[in-house]
Design a protein around this motif. Sequence first.
Motif, short mmCIF file in Angstrom:
data_model
loop_
_atom_site.label_atom_id
_atom_site.label_comp_id
_atom_site.label_asym_id
_atom_site.label_seq_id
_atom_site.Cartn_x
_atom_site.Cartn_y
_atom_site.Cartn_z
N LEU A 1 -33.29 -36.58 -14.48
CA LEU A 1 -33.00 -36.78 -13.01
C LEU A 1 -32.12 -37.98 -12.73
O LEU A 1 -32.67 -39.05 -13.32
N ALA A 2 -31.24 -37.99 -12.00
CA ALA A 2 -30.17 -39.13 -11.82
C ALA A 2 -29.99 -38.83 -10.31
O ALA A 2 -29.50 -37.83 -9.66
N LEU A 3 -30.11 -39.91 -9.45
CA LEU A 3 -29.82 -39.73 -7.92
C LEU A 3 -28.84 -40.85 -7.59
O LEU A 3 -28.87 -41.87 -8.04
N ASN A 4 -28.43 -40.67 -6.27
CA ASN A 4 -27.36 -41.54 -5.81
C ASN A 4 -27.90 -42.98 -5.46
O ASN A 4 -27.35 -43.97 -5.71
N VAL A 5 -29.19 -42.99 -5.55
CA VAL A 5 -29.76 -44.35 -4.98
C VAL A 5 -30.00 -44.98 -6.59
O VAL A 5 -30.12 -46.34 -6.51
N ASP A 6 -29.91 -44.59 -7.61
CA ASP A 6 -29.66 -45.16 -8.69
C ASP A 6 -28.41 -45.77 -9.46
O ASP A 6 -28.45 -46.45 -10.21
N PHE A 7 -27.54 -45.41 -8.58
CA PHE A 7 -26.13 -45.78 -9.25
C PHE A 7 -25.86 -47.39 -8.90
O PHE A 7 -25.37 -48.14 -10.00
N GLY A 8 -26.44 -48.22 -7.77
CA GLY A 8 -26.22 -49.46 -7.77
C GLY A 8 -27.09 -50.17 -8.68
O GLY A 8 -26.74 -51.07 -9.44
N PRO A 9 -28.45 -49.97 -8.76
CA PRO A 9 -29.22 -50.62 -9.86
C PRO A 9 -28.56 -50.56 -11.34
O PRO A 9 -28.82 -51.40 -12.04
N THR A 10 -27.95 -49.12 -11.49
CA THR A 10 -27.47 -49.02 -12.87
C THR A 10 -26.18 -50.06 -13.09
O THR A 10 -26.29 -50.66 -14.22
N LEU A 11 -25.51 -50.28 -12.07
CA LEU A 11 -24.33 -51.07 -12.15
C LEU A 11 -24.92 -52.67 -12.45
O LEU A 11 -24.54 -53.29 -13.53
N LEU A 12 -25.76 -53.00 -11.70
CA LEU A 12 -26.29 -54.31 -11.79
C LEU A 12 -27.02 -54.62 -12.98
O LEU A 12 -26.74 -55.49 -13.71
N ASP A 13 -27.73 -53.54 -13.60
CA ASP A 13 -28.44 -53.61 -14.95
C ASP A 13 -27.38 -53.71 -16.04
O ASP A 13 -27.76 -54.49 -16.89
N LEU A 14 -26.24 -52.73 -16.00
CA LEU A 14 -25.20 -53.20 -17.20
C LEU A 14 -24.58 -54.58 -17.01
O LEU A 14 -24.45 -54.98 -18.09
N ALA A 15 -24.57 -55.07 -15.96
CA ALA A 15 -24.09 -56.29 -15.65
C ALA A 15 -24.98 -57.64 -16.11
O ALA A 15 -24.56 -58.72 -16.14
N GLY A 16 -26.38 -57.18 -16.32
CA GLY A 16 -27.25 -58.34 -16.60
C GLY A 16 -27.68 -58.84 -15.38
O GLY A 16 -28.17 -60.14 -15.68
N VAL A 17 -27.56 -58.40 -14.11
CA VAL A 17 -27.91 -58.98 -13.02
C VAL A 17 -29.22 -58.38 -12.29
O VAL A 17 -29.40 -57.26 -12.63
N GLU A 18 -29.92 -59.27 -11.98
CA GLU A 18 -31.27 -58.84 -11.29
C GLU A 18 -30.95 -58.19 -10.20
O GLU A 18 -30.21 -58.34 -9.16
#
Length: 479
Positions: A346-363
Motif C-alpha cells: 500500500l502507498a498513499l498520497n500522504v506518503d509522498f512527502g516523507p518519501t522525498l525527505l527520507d531520500l534526501a536524508g532529511v528529518e
Amino acid sequence: MKKLLITCQLILATQLFDCEGIAQEAVSARPNLVILMTDNQRWDAMGCYGNSIIKTPHIDRLAAKGFKFTNAFCTTSICAATRASIFTGQYRRTHGYSFEEPPMTIAAMRQSYPAVLKTAGYRTGFVGKIGVRLEPGVTDEMFDFFRSSKASDTKHPYYQTAPDGTTKHLTRINGDLAVEFLQSTKVAQPFCLSVSFSAPHPEDDNEQQYVYDREFEHLYDDVTIPLTLFEPRHFQELPEFLRVSMNRQRWFRRFDTPEKYQKMMKGMYRLVTGVDVQVGRIVAEIEKLGAANNTVVVFTSDNGLLVGEHGLTGIWLMYEPSIRLPLVIYDPRQSPHRKGRAVSELALNVDFGPTLLDLAGVEIPSSTQGRSLVPLLTGETVDWPKDFFYEHFYRPSHLKTNENNIPRSEGLRTERWKYVHYFGEEPKYEQLFDLASDPREINNLVADPRHGEILAAMRQRTQVLRERAGPPWKPSDKE
C-alpha cells in the motif's frame, strides 16, 4: 509529417535516458528530486499499467527501470485537499484544507516537503498547478523558483501566453519552465523540482472538455477505445442522492453516448501523451546536466477518475477508479537487480512527502502522518499497513440540495474489502464490496446477513483509523 514529429519526440528521451553509464560531473552526495504530477489521471492511463492503446513511452521507461506501485491511493479524491495532503503528509481532517476553507498558513506549510528541503539546503522549484490557496509569503518559504499556472475552465484555458509572448498549450509551457529551472541549477547544490501538470483535467465549462495540444490532433484516430463496462441497472440500484449528484451531471457532458465517449477518451489520452513528451524533455535535460545518476524521478497523479463506471464520472467518491493512483519511482542509485519491480504494498498520497525527505536524508517532521516508502525500494523487511482510511468532506456550500452536489463520505479499504459510509445522508447509506469477487464494485453486501460480521468489523476499524487520522471533522460556517 506531424505523426513523424510526434514519434520522434516520443522516442527522443528514451534514447537519451539509456546513457546511465556516462561520466558525471561532480554532484552532491544528496540526490536531486523531481516529482511530476498530473491532474485527474486514472492509474491505468499509462502503458506500463497495461494500457495497450495510450502512448506513454517515457513514463513507461521510468517504470521499467524503477518501481511501479500497483496499490497507490489518495486519501481524499479532490484536488485541493489531496494536494495539501501531498505537501504536508497529513490527512484532510488534520491539515484542514479544501475548497471554501481559509488559505494554508506559513506555519503549516513550513512543515511541507519543499519548505523542509529548502531549509536543508536544497534549491526548490515549482511549476504548474499549485491547487492550494496559500497565505502571502508562503511560496517564498517553500520555493526558490515558483511559476504557477493552471487550466481548469474557460477563464483558465489550456492555450495560454507563454513567457516568450507566444501562445502555447499549457503542458508545453510547463515543460519549458521545468527546463528553465533545470538549466539554472548549479550541480553542486541538490535540487527538488515539483512539476504539476493540469493535464489531463478537462476545461469543465468548455464543450470540448479535453483541450489537447493541436499537435496531437490525429493521434489515436485509428483506434477504438473499449467502452467502460456499465449496465443501466447498476445505476438504477444506486441511491437517489448519487443518481442526481455532480458525478451524474458531468457524465452527461462527457460519456452519455458512445460517440462522445470516444471523443472524450481520445482527448484525454492526447493530453496524457502530451505530458509524456514533456517528461521526456525533463529527463533529457537532467541528462544534459550530468545529473542522471543522482536524480530520483517520481511520477504520480493527485487523484483518479471515473469515466462512466456506474453511469458516473468525476472524482470525490470512493470507487476504485476515483481513488487509485499511478505511482512510478525511478531511483538510479538502486542496485540493478531491484529495478523494474512492481510493488504491491500500500502507498498513499500522504506518503509522498516523507518519501522525498527520507531520500534526501532529511528529518521528517513529527507532524507528518504518512510514512516513507523507501523501505519498499530498498527491500527492507518491515511491517506494512494492510488498510487505509478515506474521507471526503467537501460539498459546495451554495448548493442546498443533492442535485448536482457532492455527497460526503468516509470509509475503509483493505486488501480485499471496501466499506463506504455516506455520512450526512438520510436515511443512512453504506456500501460493502468484496473486491476479490467483485472488483467492479457492483454488489453492495451491506444488507446481506452472511456478511454481517465483516461489516461490523469494517465499521469498527473505520472508527479506529478515523481517530488516528486527526481531530473530528466539523463543518465550517459555509458548509
